[in-house]
Design an enzyme around this catalytic site. Structure first.
Site, PDB file in Angstrom:
ATOM      1  N   GLN A 238     107.463 -45.632  26.133  1.00 12.94           N
ATOM      2  CA  GLN A 238     106.737 -45.203  24.961  1.00 12.94           C
ATOM      3  C   GLN A 238     105.305 -44.933  25.051  1.00 12.94           C
ATOM      4  OE1 GLN A 238     109.076 -46.556  20.736  1.00 12.94           O
ATOM      5  NE2 GLN A 238     107.539 -48.214  21.718  1.00 12.94           N
ATOM      6  N   GLU A 241     104.664 -41.348  26.336  1.00 15.63           N
ATOM      7  CA  GLU A 241     104.258 -40.271  25.254  1.00 15.63           C
ATOM      8  C   GLU A 241     103.341 -40.644  24.648  1.00 15.63           C
ATOM      9  OE1 GLU A 241     108.086 -39.601  23.242  1.00 15.63           O
ATOM     10  OE2 GLU A 241     109.151 -38.871  24.895  1.00 15.63           O
ATOM     11  N   GLU A 242     102.907 -41.465  24.317  1.00 12.01           N
ATOM     12  CA  GLU A 242     101.656 -41.945  23.573  1.00 12.01           C
ATOM     13  C   GLU A 242     100.399 -41.424  24.218  1.00 12.01           C
ATOM     14  OE1 GLU A 242      98.847 -45.477  22.142  1.00 12.01           O
ATOM     15  OE2 GLU A 242     101.079 -46.165  22.585  1.00 12.01           O
ATOM     16  N   ARG A 243     100.521 -41.600  25.586  1.00  9.58           N
ATOM     17  CA  ARG A 243      99.376 -40.868  26.336  1.00  9.58           C
ATOM     18  C   ARG A 243      99.501 -39.648  26.154  1.00  9.58           C
ATOM     19  NH1 ARG A 243     100.187 -46.174  30.330  1.00  9.58           N
ATOM     20  NH2 ARG A 243      99.267 -47.597  28.975  1.00  9.58           N
ATOM     21  N   GLY A 246      98.038 -38.252  23.018  1.00  6.97           N
ATOM     22  CA  GLY A 246      96.584 -38.505  23.065  1.00  6.97           C
ATOM     23  C   GLY A 246      95.881 -37.296  23.817  1.00  6.97           C
TER      24      GLY A 246
END
Length: 387
Positions: A238, A241-243, A246
């Site tokens: 996860q 995908e968060e990075r 961002g």
């Protein structure tokens, strides 16, 4: 990255939504310290913007991540950082593991309403003593019959006071730190879930953030995402995908910051000429544009790698690192050219300066990104075993 007419249409849809449904209200939400997540998410859901790369059977579009990246870039042009961050929590932080590993029943119960904008989601990983050090979390989920009994606390949780459910990481055994954790869906209406008052943050003012307390919270074991003990691995996935979210979001935000600064420097006259005519200023803005384009190229390459099924950890970490560094560099440089006006609280670049500082902290601090990059490029010193 070759964009199709479908990519372009999705970009236009997102831009129109940002211009009409978000930016006119940002100042009001910043002042209030919260935005109406359920209301806004339902409007986004009507356009399909909460499930771009989520399964069609749960109401998503079923597209690849490049379409999500296009949406994310445009969300970066929202006139604050808090709202796009909250959207990213819903789409790229709290639901990817649920979409990929959750049972059909679990997806039907929580993912489908999240994509429809009926449920607001939070990702509950960080704790007061464990931010980037995910392995050090202390929250426990112990079995009791067919249920888990959860105890612990989570800190700096975005969307928390409006959330309908948490994607929570907890220790479900006494095994080693990387194999004793599970991701569990926890409804916030469950008995024993409580919240602190909203945290008073430096930036991201329109995003509601709080500490969450879990006191003997009982949830059924069927709320575990995937297999028990695989939570650390799924959370690391996860994080990628968060990075990527961002980094792509930063590209849009940085472009917007530079554009606003150029417009101001054309209007503002000093010593008989527009500010933009000073070579030191237009040369510096050219340098900043170039840096943003480098970040875009890196982010697009990481996206292509992600779509092809490759391990994107290295490039996503690089993109996240560079995004955080550029948020500081670009906003600081641009703020300087606004002069005294740039030091005013309501100034858009001053807001970006405050909000952007989180990019180097949230989702893994710069130092964590550097450690990952060193490890994957074989330059991290091996730890010496204690005698």
């Amino acid at each position: 990255m070759k964009f199709t007419p479908e990519h372009d249409a999705l970009r236009r849809t997102t831009k129109q939504f940002v211009d009409s449904q978000i930016n006119p209200f940002v100042d009001e939400w910043e002042e209030a310290g919260i935005f109406p997540a359920h209301e806004l998410f339902r409007k986004m859901a009507e356009l399909g913007l909460l499930g771009v790369c989520k399964p069609e059977e749960n109401g998503g579009m079923g597209l690849d991540y490049s379409y999500n990246m296009v949406v994310t870039e445009e969300l970066g042009k929202i006139n604050c950082g808090g709202v796009p961050m909250a959207i990213g929590v819903q789409t790229d932080m709290a639901t990817p593991a649920l979409a990929r590993f959750g049972s059909k029943e679990l997806r039907d119960e929580f993912l489908t309403p999240a994509i429809a904008g009926e449920y607001v989601a939070s990702i509950a990983v960080s704790e007061p003593h464990a931010g980037s050090d995910v392995a050090a979390i202390k929250t426990t989920a112990r079995k009791d019959g067919d249920d888990y009994i959860i105890n612990g606390t989570k800190m700096w949780i975005t969307n928390s006071t409006q959330a309908d459910f948490l994607c929570l990481l907890a220790n479900t055994s006494d095994d080693k730190p990387h194999v004793n954790k599970s991701l569990i869906v926890v409804p916030t209406k469950a008995a024993g879930v409580s919240f602190s008052k909203k945290l008073n943050k430096l930036g991201m003012r329109s995003s509601d953030t709080a500490q969450i307390f879990l006191d003997n919270v009982r949830v059924p074991q069927r709320y575990v995402i995937g297999a028990e003990g695989m939570g650390f691995m799924m959370q690391m996935m996860q994080f990628q995908e968060e990075r990527l979210y961002g980094a792509a979001n930063a590209v849009g935000g940085l472009e917007s910051c530079i554009d606003k600064t150029i417009a101001y420097c054309r209007e503002r006259t000093t010593f008989g000429q527009p500010l933009i005519d000073n070579q030191s200023i237009h040369f510096r803005l050219a340098e900043l544009r170039t840096e943003v384009e480098c970040l875009r190229a890196l982010t697009y390459q990481a996206c292509e790698q992600h779509i092809s099924g490759q391990d994107v950890t290295l490039l996503a970490s690089m993109a996240k690192l560079k995004a955080g560094r550029l948020m500081r560099e670009v906003t600081d440089s641009c703020l300087q050219y606004w002069g005294g006006q740039g030091f005013m609280w309501e100034n858009p670049v001053a807001r970006a300066y405050r909000d952007g500082r989180l990019v180097s902290i949230g989702g893994g601090a710069d130092e964590i990104m550097l450690g990952i990059i060193c490890k994957l490029t074989n330059t991290l010193p091996s730890k010496k075993k204690k005698a």
